[in-house]
Design a protein around this motif. Structure first.
Motif, PDB file in Angstrom:
ATOM      1  N   ALA A  97     -51.320 110.254 -28.282  1.00 31.37           N
ATOM      2  CA  ALA A  97     -52.017 109.225 -29.042  1.00 31.37           C
ATOM      3  C   ALA A  97     -51.010 108.377 -29.804  1.00 31.37           C
ATOM      4  N   MET A  98     -51.279 107.071 -29.888  1.00 31.48           N
ATOM      5  CA  MET A  98     -50.443 106.173 -30.661  1.00 31.48           C
ATOM      6  C   MET A  98     -50.993 106.129 -32.084  1.00 31.48           C
ATOM      7  N   VAL A  99     -50.134 106.402 -33.070  1.00 30.60           N
ATOM      8  CA  VAL A  99     -50.542 106.387 -34.468  1.00 30.60           C
ATOM      9  C   VAL A  99     -49.487 105.654 -35.294  1.00 30.60           C
ATOM     10  N   TRP A 100     -49.904 105.142 -36.453  1.00 33.86           N
ATOM     11  CA  TRP A 100     -48.992 104.454 -37.361  1.00 33.86           C
ATOM     12  C   TRP A 100     -48.288 105.487 -38.236  1.00 33.86           C
ATOM     13  N   ASP A 101     -46.946 105.455 -38.254  1.00 34.25           N
ATOM     14  CA  ASP A 101     -46.155 106.345 -39.084  1.00 34.25           C
ATOM     15  C   ASP A 101     -45.792 105.578 -40.357  1.00 34.25           C
ATOM     16  N   GLU A 102     -46.381 105.998 -41.484  1.00 32.88           N
ATOM     17  CA  GLU A 102     -46.149 105.314 -42.764  1.00 32.88           C
ATOM     18  C   GLU A 102     -44.684 105.375 -43.169  1.00 32.88           C
ATOM     19  N   GLN A 103     -44.035 106.501 -42.941  1.00 31.21           N
ATOM     20  CA  GLN A 103     -42.645 106.677 -43.351  1.00 31.21           C
ATOM     21  C   GLN A 103     -41.716 105.761 -42.549  1.00 31.21           C
ATOM     22  N   LYS A 104     -41.907 105.685 -41.247  1.00 26.95           N
ATOM     23  CA  LYS A 104     -41.051 104.856 -40.387  1.00 26.95           C
ATOM     24  C   LYS A 104     -41.502 103.405 -40.343  1.00 26.95           C
ATOM     25  N   GLN A 105     -42.761 103.156 -40.737  1.00 26.76           N
ATOM     26  CA  GLN A 105     -43.358 101.829 -40.673  1.00 26.76           C
ATOM     27  C   GLN A 105     -43.340 101.268 -39.248  1.00 26.76           C
ATOM     28  N   GLU A 106     -43.749 102.135 -38.335  1.00 28.86           N
ATOM     29  CA  GLU A 106     -43.849 101.734 -36.932  1.00 28.86           C
ATOM     30  C   GLU A 106     -44.813 102.674 -36.218  1.00 28.86           C
ATOM     31  N   TYR A 107     -45.269 102.235 -35.042  1.00 30.31           N
ATOM     32  CA  TYR A 107     -46.140 103.082 -34.239  1.00 30.31           C
ATOM     33  C   TYR A 107     -45.313 104.140 -33.537  1.00 30.31           C
ATOM     34  N   VAL A 108     -45.863 105.352 -33.461  1.00 27.33           N
ATOM     35  CA  VAL A 108     -45.215 106.457 -32.769  1.00 27.33           C
ATOM     36  C   VAL A 108     -46.253 107.164 -31.905  1.00 27.33           C
ATOM     37  N   LEU A 109     -45.791 108.006 -31.013  1.00 27.59           N
ATOM     38  CA  LEU A 109     -46.684 108.816 -30.194  1.00 27.59           C
ATOM     39  C   LEU A 109     -46.782 110.203 -30.795  1.00 27.59           C
ATOM     40  N   THR A 110     -47.978 110.756 -30.785  1.00 24.62           N
ATOM     41  CA  THR A 110     -48.169 112.105 -31.289  1.00 24.62           C
ATOM     42  C   THR A 110     -49.039 112.869 -30.311  1.00 24.62           C
ATOM     43  N   TYR A 111     -48.857 114.180 -30.277  1.00 23.62           N
ATOM     44  CA  TYR A 111     -49.667 114.995 -29.393  1.00 23.62           C
ATOM     45  C   TYR A 111     -51.120 114.950 -29.850  1.00 23.62           C
ATOM     46  N   VAL A 112     -52.020 115.001 -28.906  1.00 24.91           N
ATOM     47  CA  VAL A 112     -53.439 115.016 -29.229  1.00 24.91           C
ATOM     48  C   VAL A 112     -53.776 116.444 -29.629  1.00 24.91           C
TER      49      VAL A 112
END
Length: 180
Positions: A97-112
């Protein structure tokens, strides 16, 4: 009309065009055979310009000291195209899943996580893995034989040296035996 040249492709006027077309055709055929291409194209284009010019008039049937004539100019281009297509394709579907990473301030992929299919990335498992070490609780359910066990010598362990006789010569590392 006497003393004229025909404006036909097969006439002498277009001899250079025909020669260039023959050269390009032969090269295209050779390239097709070499590259094992079954399709090609030879294109002939002729650009035509009519250039007006004024010349002295000696024609008794035309009035005036000069008269206007049109001089055609023919520019040609002969090209070939051989259909050789090389292509690489690919697709990526990481099933994440694509989610917004607040710390990196960018979209990242995470396991569902937290679905019917259980994984080590599920929240309850991650919470158990990240508990402080001072709890001394087993991270996974079940009985633990010895939590203090570390890799190393084990009491009663048998080693290769235990089978060596004292009268055997020590191995010098060359992989051969001495013959007496």
């Amino acid at each position: 009309m006497e003393d004229c040249k025909e404006l036909r492709i097969e006439a002498d006027t277009f001899e250079k065009l025909r020669r260039d077309a023959d050269i390009v055709l032969q090269r295209a055929l050779g390239t097709m055979k070499e590259k094992e291409s079954m399709e090609g194209k030879v294109t002939i284009t002729i650009d035509i310009k009519l250039v007006p010019d004024f010349i002295p008039n000696y024609d008794p049937q035309v009035k005036g000291e000069t008269r206007k004539i049109l001089k055609p100019k023919f520019d040609h281009k002969v090209t070939s195209a051989i259909n050789i297509k090389n292509e690489e394709k690919g697709s990526v579907n990481p099933e994440m899943a694509m989610v917004w990473d607040e710390q990196k301030q960018e979209y990242v992929l995470t396991y569902v996580n937290n679905t019917e299919q259980r994984s080590i990335f599920d929240t309850d498992f991650q919470e158990a893995m990240n508990e402080p070490k001072e709890n001394e609780l087993p991270l996974l359910e079940g009985e633990v034989v010895d939590e203090t066990a570390l890799p190393g010598p084990v009491e009663g362990e048998v080693k290769i040296e235990d089978f060596r006789e004292d009268d055997e010569p020590e191995d010098d590392g060359y992989g051969y035996e001495d013959i007496d």
